[in-house]
Design an enzyme around this catalytic site. Sequence first.
Site, PDB file in Angstrom:
ATOM      1  N   LYS A 218       0.806  -1.231   0.000  1.00  0.00           N
ATOM      2  CA  LYS A 218       0.000   0.000   0.000  1.00  0.00           C
ATOM      3  C   LYS A 218       0.840   1.284   0.000  1.00  0.00           C
ATOM      4  CE  LYS A 218      -4.205  -1.911   1.943  1.00  0.00           C
ATOM      5  NZ  LYS A 218      -5.196  -1.884   3.007  1.00  0.00           N
TER       6      LYS A 218
ATOM      7  N   ASP B 250     -10.029   2.847   1.862  1.00  0.00           N
ATOM      8  CA  ASP B 250     -10.142   2.196   3.176  1.00  0.00           C
ATOM      9  C   ASP B 250     -10.812   3.128   4.189  1.00  0.00           C
ATOM     10  OD1 ASP B 250      -8.996  -0.255   2.540  1.00  0.00           O
ATOM     11  OD2 ASP B 250      -6.966   0.403   3.028  1.00  0.00           O
TER      12      ASP B 250
HETATM   13  P1  ATR Z   1      -1.982  -2.760   7.644  1.00  0.00           P
HETATM   14  O1  ATR Z   1      -1.246  -1.918   6.657  1.00  0.00           O
HETATM   15  O2  ATR Z   1      -2.937  -3.703   6.976  1.00  0.00           O
HETATM   16  O3  ATR Z   1      -2.620  -1.965   8.739  1.00  0.00           O
HETATM   17  P2  ATR Z   1       0.398  -3.266   9.147  1.00  0.00           P
HETATM   18  O4  ATR Z   1       0.897  -1.954   8.647  1.00  0.00           O
HETATM   19  O5  ATR Z   1       1.300  -4.457   9.119  1.00  0.00           O
HETATM   20  O6  ATR Z   1      -0.888  -3.716   8.343  1.00  0.00           O
HETATM   21  O7  ATR Z   1      -0.154  -3.022  10.643  1.00  0.00           O
HETATM   22  C1  ATR Z   1      -0.508  -4.049  11.504  1.00  0.00           C
HETATM   23  C2  ATR Z   1      -0.902  -3.458  12.854  1.00  0.00           C
HETATM   24  O8  ATR Z   1      -1.312  -4.537  13.725  1.00  0.00           O
HETATM   25  C3  ATR Z   1       0.229  -2.750  13.596  1.00  0.00           C
HETATM   26  O9  ATR Z   1      -0.330  -1.703  14.344  1.00  0.00           O
HETATM   27  C4  ATR Z   1       0.771  -3.855  14.499  1.00  0.00           C
HETATM   28  O10 ATR Z   1       1.453  -3.386  15.647  1.00  0.00           O
HETATM   29  P3  ATR Z   1       3.044  -3.068  15.600  1.00  0.00           P
HETATM   30  O11 ATR Z   1       3.156  -1.710  14.992  1.00  0.00           O
HETATM   31  O12 ATR Z   1       3.453  -3.132  17.028  1.00  0.00           O
HETATM   32  O13 ATR Z   1       3.650  -4.155  14.760  1.00  0.00           O
HETATM   33  C5  ATR Z   1      -0.519  -4.500  14.924  1.00  0.00           C
HETATM   34  N1  ATR Z   1      -0.408  -5.868  15.422  1.00  0.00           N
HETATM   35  C6  ATR Z   1      -0.085  -6.984  14.720  1.00  0.00           C
HETATM   36  N2  ATR Z   1      -0.188  -8.084  15.497  1.00  0.00           N
HETATM   37  C7  ATR Z   1      -0.587  -7.653  16.723  1.00  0.00           C
HETATM   38  C8  ATR Z   1      -0.873  -8.303  17.981  1.00  0.00           C
HETATM   39  N3  ATR Z   1      -0.758  -9.618  18.107  1.00  0.00           N
HETATM   40  N4  ATR Z   1      -1.277  -7.543  19.011  1.00  0.00           N
HETATM   41  C9  ATR Z   1      -1.397  -6.210  18.892  1.00  0.00           C
HETATM   42  N5  ATR Z   1      -1.123  -5.540  17.749  1.00  0.00           N
HETATM   43  C10 ATR Z   1      -0.733  -6.247  16.678  1.00  0.00           C
END
Ligand code: ATR
Length: 288
Positions: A68, A104
């Site tokens: 993205k 989105d």
């Molecule tokens: P997208 O672009 O689809 O939003 P992303 O940029 O990879 O995907 O973002 C994923 C989000 O989920 C992030 O905020 C991530 O937190 P981090 O910045 O700490 O990585 C969060 N996330 C993923 N797994 C998680 C979990 N098990 N518990 C809490 N937050 C989680």
Amino acid sequence: MIDAYTRLYGIIGNPVRHSLSPAIHNGVFERMGVNAAYVAFEVSNLADAMAGVRALGVQGLSVTVPFKEEVIPFLDALEPTAEKIGAVNTIASEAGRLVGYNTDWFGAIEALQEKAELEGKMVLLLGAGGAARAIAFGLRQKGSRVAIWNRSPEKAKVLSEEMGCLHIPQLSAIDIPPDIIINATSAGMWPHTSQSPLPQSYLNSKMLVMDIVYTPLNTRLIREAEGQGCSVIDGLEMLAHQAVRQFEIWTGMKPSATQIKEDLRRALESRNRPIHTQWEGRFSRGDS
Ligand code: ATR
């Protein structure tokens, strides 16, 4: 019927085989009598893929994880909202120029507005990734007050500053109880279905809780919110509404969100049993 005039659309991502977007858009193309087809492209080299899109005259793309933001340098123009959010989930070929959009934020806001007025509401937004960026932007446009929490606090801090939101390093640090809670993290997404981004004790019956995860639809957060008497919005809502806007950008025609939701529920039900084996650990949220 596919013939020599069929226009090609698709989604780029990796992984992408879980995507419900082909089910959405092919269904709408058929119902609205558009001679077009929509396929999933699992991309490993984005530069080559984008050269192919131009060379073959692909008319439009959905963009999902992890492209993205990465796709932006390959475009000729960005619509101002996508520029402000810093992420593109939709590309349209307009007179040979590739233009990036973000739908989105629109999808999330439409889903929320079916259940609540947003102006002046206190919203707790969980997450600081691409989806959270889009949702934070949309909420600020609608005049909500937004507090952002993220597992990695520094990302939440940056996003909060950019969008005029409050950063909360710990969930207990929020002064005013939120009217709305939105999970824009991957917590609860298959295969981590036992996870929830926040404790059930945080929830009360006055809250509206939205989860953008749709595998499964019935996430632990949604189940616990229902258990506490909250209103809930599952991950299908944002997915359907962002697709409506996407389709409109590509064709100028507005499909029915209700019909798309019915198609999606049917598509998910038909995948229901084999979902965990067939998808082999591939999961998804309401943003693709
Ligand atoms: P997208 O672009 O689809 O939003 P992303 O940029 O990879 O995907 O973002 C994923 C989000 O989920 C992030 O905020 C991530 O937190 P981090 O910045 O700490 O990585 C969060 N996330 C993923 N797994 C998680 C979990 N098990 N518990 C809490 N937050 C989680």
